[in-house]
Scaffold this active site. Structure first.
Site, short mmCIF file in Angstrom:
data_model
loop_
_atom_site.label_atom_id
_atom_site.label_comp_id
_atom_site.label_asym_id
_atom_site.label_seq_id
_atom_site.Cartn_x
_atom_site.Cartn_y
_atom_site.Cartn_z
N GLU A 17 0.84 -1.21 0.00
CA GLU A 17 0.00 0.00 0.00
C GLU A 17 0.87 1.26 0.00
OE1 GLU A 17 -3.67 0.27 2.33
OE2 GLU A 17 -2.79 2.06 3.25
N THR A 48 -4.07 4.87 -1.32
CA THR A 48 -5.11 5.38 -0.43
C THR A 48 -5.76 6.66 -0.99
OG1 THR A 48 -3.61 6.76 0.86
CG2 THR A 48 -3.91 4.48 1.60
N TYR A 49 -6.93 6.99 -0.41
CA TYR A 49 -7.72 8.13 -0.86
C TYR A 49 -7.93 9.05 0.33
CZ TYR A 49 -11.39 10.30 -3.72
OH TYR A 49 -12.14 11.16 -4.48
N HIS A 77 -8.11 3.23 -3.73
CA HIS A 77 -9.13 3.26 -2.70
C HIS A 77 -10.12 4.35 -3.10
CE1 HIS A 77 -6.24 1.65 0.67
NE2 HIS A 77 -6.10 1.01 -0.48
N GLU A 169 -21.74 -5.92 13.92
CA GLU A 169 -20.67 -5.55 13.00
C GLU A 169 -20.51 -6.60 11.88
OE1 GLU A 169 -16.66 -5.54 14.47
OE2 GLU A 169 -16.09 -4.03 13.01
P1 FAD Z 1 -18.36 0.65 6.65
O1 FAD Z 1 -18.31 -0.76 6.23
O2 FAD Z 1 -19.41 1.53 6.06
O3 FAD Z 1 -18.50 0.65 8.25
C1 FAD Z 1 -18.29 1.84 9.01
C2 FAD Z 1 -18.96 1.67 10.37
O4 FAD Z 1 -20.37 1.73 10.18
C3 FAD Z 1 -18.69 0.30 11.02
O5 FAD Z 1 -18.64 0.50 12.41
C4 FAD Z 1 -19.89 -0.51 10.62
O6 FAD Z 1 -20.16 -1.57 11.54
C5 FAD Z 1 -21.00 0.53 10.64
N1 FAD Z 1 -22.08 0.25 9.69
C6 FAD Z 1 -21.98 -0.29 8.45
N2 FAD Z 1 -23.22 -0.40 7.88
C7 FAD Z 1 -24.11 0.08 8.79
C8 FAD Z 1 -25.52 0.24 8.79
N3 FAD Z 1 -26.27 -0.11 7.74
N4 FAD Z 1 -26.11 0.78 9.88
C9 FAD Z 1 -25.36 1.17 10.97
N5 FAD Z 1 -23.99 1.03 11.03
C10 FAD Z 1 -23.39 0.50 9.95
N6 FAD Z 1 -9.97 5.65 4.99
C11 FAD Z 1 -9.80 6.66 4.09
O7 FAD Z 1 -10.33 7.76 4.30
N7 FAD Z 1 -9.05 6.47 2.95
C12 FAD Z 1 -8.47 5.29 2.65
O8 FAD Z 1 -7.80 5.15 1.63
C13 FAD Z 1 -8.63 4.20 3.56
N8 FAD Z 1 -8.12 2.98 3.31
C14 FAD Z 1 -8.37 1.93 4.16
C15 FAD Z 1 -7.90 0.65 3.82
C16 FAD Z 1 -8.15 -0.43 4.67
C17 FAD Z 1 -7.67 -1.81 4.28
C18 FAD Z 1 -8.85 -0.24 5.89
C19 FAD Z 1 -9.10 -1.39 6.81
C20 FAD Z 1 -9.33 1.02 6.22
C21 FAD Z 1 -9.11 2.11 5.37
N9 FAD Z 1 -9.59 3.40 5.65
C22 FAD Z 1 -9.41 4.43 4.74
C23 FAD Z 1 -10.30 3.66 6.90
C24 FAD Z 1 -11.83 3.45 6.78
O9 FAD Z 1 -12.38 4.29 5.80
C25 FAD Z 1 -12.44 3.77 8.13
O10 FAD Z 1 -11.97 2.84 9.11
C26 FAD Z 1 -13.95 3.81 8.16
O11 FAD Z 1 -14.38 4.27 9.45
C27 FAD Z 1 -14.60 2.45 7.96
O12 FAD Z 1 -14.67 2.16 6.63
P2 FAD Z 1 -15.50 0.92 6.06
O13 FAD Z 1 -15.33 0.96 4.64
O14 FAD Z 1 -15.21 -0.32 6.83
O15 FAD Z 1 -17.01 1.41 6.47
#
Ligand code: FAD
Length: 308
Positions: A17, A48-49, A77, A169
Site C-alpha cells: 500500500e 489510499t484516498y 481506494h 458488525e
Molecule cells: P463501513 O463498512 O461503512 O462501516 C463503518 C462503520 O459503520 C462500522 O462500524 C460498521 O459496523 C457501521 N455500519 C456499516 N453499515 C451500517 C448500517 N447499515 N447501519 C449502521 N452502522 C453500519 N480511509 C480513508 O479515508 N481512505 C483510505 O484510503 C482508507 N483505506 C483503508 C484501507 C483499509 C484496508 C482499511 C481497513 C481502512 C481504510 N480506511 C481508509 C479507513 C476506513 O475508511 C475507516 O476505518 C472507516 O471508518 C470504515 O470504513 P469501512 O469501509 O469499513 O465502512
C-alpha cells in the site's frame, strides 16, 4: 487484472500500500521506494484516498502513473466521504478508461479539518452503498472487462470502533459482501489470533470471499503511536511491547524488533494459508524488502505454483 484472477493464480497474494505524497521531496522518496519494490512483483499495489481537498486528485494521478510507467497493478481506494453520485460515477469512468481493474470501496474517514462533519451530506452513508453503486456501474457495461471492476472492502479483525456490538458488525460486513465485494482487506493487527478468529467468524457468518491480512511493521516508536491513533485502537500485545522495551531508545534496535515481529507474523500467516498479505509500506521499501528476505522469498511470484 481482475482481483478474482489475481487471487486464483496464487495461494497467497503479496501486495503493497502507498499513499499519495504531498510534497516534491515525499514524491521523490515514494518513487525511489516504488523502484526498489517493483522487482518484488507484488500481485497488486493499492493507493489510499484522502478525506478531501487536493490529495484526492493525487490518488488518481499516482494510480495512472503506476499503470502507465510501471508493471505494477494499482488498486485505488475510493470513499463515500464528501462525494455525490455524479462525482463517484466520474471517478469510476476515468479509472475504467485507463484500464484500472479493481477498486477498494470504503466509507472513509471524515476530513480532520472539518470537526463534526455531517455525513448526511454524502450520497452514500456506508461502504455497502458504494459497493452497490460500483456494481450498478459494472452492470452498465462501462468497463472494458465485462465483469467490471473487482471490488474490495475493509475488514477489522479487532472490531471497528464505531460498532462495539461485534455481532451487528459482522452483519454490516456481510452486507458489503452480499452487495458484491470480491475480497476483504483487513486493518493492521499485531496478534494473529485476532485475524484467525475474525476469519472463522466470517465463515460462520457465511462470508466466503478471500480475506487479505494487513501487516504494518513497526520501525519507530513515533510511528507506532501514530498507528495506534489512526487505526482507531489496535491491540499491542505484551510480547511486542516487552521486545520494544528491551530495545530502549536505540532507533536501530527498535526497527529490528519491529521488522522481526512483522516477519514472524507473516511466516505464521503463510503457515495458516492466508489468502494474502498486504504490507502497509508507509511509502518506504526497506522493511518490506527485509521481510521478504527473511521469509526466503525472492519475489511475490515465488508463492505461486510453477505453472502460474
Ligand atoms: P463501513 O463498512 O461503512 O462501516 C463503518 C462503520 O459503520 C462500522 O462500524 C460498521 O459496523 C457501521 N455500519 C456499516 N453499515 C451500517 C448500517 N447499515 N447501519 C449502521 N452502522 C453500519 N480511509 C480513508 O479515508 N481512505 C483510505 O484510503 C482508507 N483505506 C483503508 C484501507 C483499509 C484496508 C482499511 C481497513 C481502512 C481504510 N480506511 C481508509 C479507513 C476506513 O475508511 C475507516 O476505518 C472507516 O471508518 C470504515 O470504513 P469501512 O469501509 O469499513 O465502512
Amino acid at each position: 487484472m481482475h482481483i478474482s484472477d489475481i487471487l486464483a493464480a496464487t495461494p497467497t497474494t503479496l501486495s503493497f500500500e502507498f499513499f499519495p505524497p504531498k510534497t516534491a521531496e515525499a514524491s521523490e522518496r515514494l518513487y525511489d521506494s516504488i523502484a526498489q519494490l517493483e522487482p518484488y512483483q507484488p500481485n497488486f499495489v493499492s493507493v489510499t484516498y484522502g478525506a478531501g481537498g487536493g490529495t484526492r486528485e493525487m490518488t488518481h494521478d499516482l494510480v495512472v502513473r503506476l499503470k502507465q510507467t510501471t508493471a505494477l497493478d494499482p488498486i485505488p481506494h475510493l470513499t463515500c466521504v464528501c462525494h455525490q453520485e455524479g462525482e463517484i460515477a466520474d471517478i469510476l469512468g476515468r479509472y475504467a478508461e485507463v484500464g484500472v481493474s479493481n477498486i477498494l470501496a470504503l466509507r472513509g474517514d471524515p476530513p480532520s479539518e472539518r470537526g463534526g462533519y455531517d455525513r448526511s451530506q454524502d450520497a452514500f452513508q456506508y461502504a455497502a452503498d458504494l459497493v452497490k453503486f460500483i456494481k450498478r456501474f459494472n452492470d452498465s457495461g462501462a468497463h472494458p472487462d465485462r465483469r467490471g471492476f473487482g471490488i474490495g472492502v475493509a475488514g477489522f479483525p479487532e472490531g471497528h470502533p464505531l460498532t462495539p456490538n461485534r455481532l451487528v458488525e459482522m452483519d454490516h460486513l456481510k452486507a458489503k459482501v452480499d452487495a458484491g465485494a470480491d475480497y476483504i482487506c483487513t486493518q493492521l493487527f499485531f496478534d494473529n489470533h485476532d485475524f484467525y478468529d475474525f476469519r472463522e467468524r466470517c465463515d460462520l457468518a457465511g462470508i466466503r470471499i478471500p480475506i487479505i491480512a494487513g501487516i504494518m511493521p513497526i520501525t519507530t516508536t513515533n510511528g507506532m503511536r501514530r498507528m495506534a491513533e489512526l487505526s482507531g485502537g489496535s491491540v499491542f500485545p505484551a510480547r511486542l511491547l516487552k521486545a520494544l522495551q528491551r530495545a530502549g531508545t536505540d532507533p536501530e534496535a527498535i526497527r529490528r524488533v519491529g521488522i522481526h515481529y512483522a516477519t514472524e507474523q507473516c511466516a505464521d500467516l503463510l503457515n495458516h494459508k492466508v489468502a494474502g498479505i498486504h504490507f502497509y509500506t508507509l511509502n518506504q521499501s526497506s522493511a518490506t524488502r527485509e521481510i521478504y528476505a527473511s521469509l526466503g522469498l525472492k519475489d511475490s511470484r515465488a508463492l505461486a505454483p510453477a505453472s502460474a
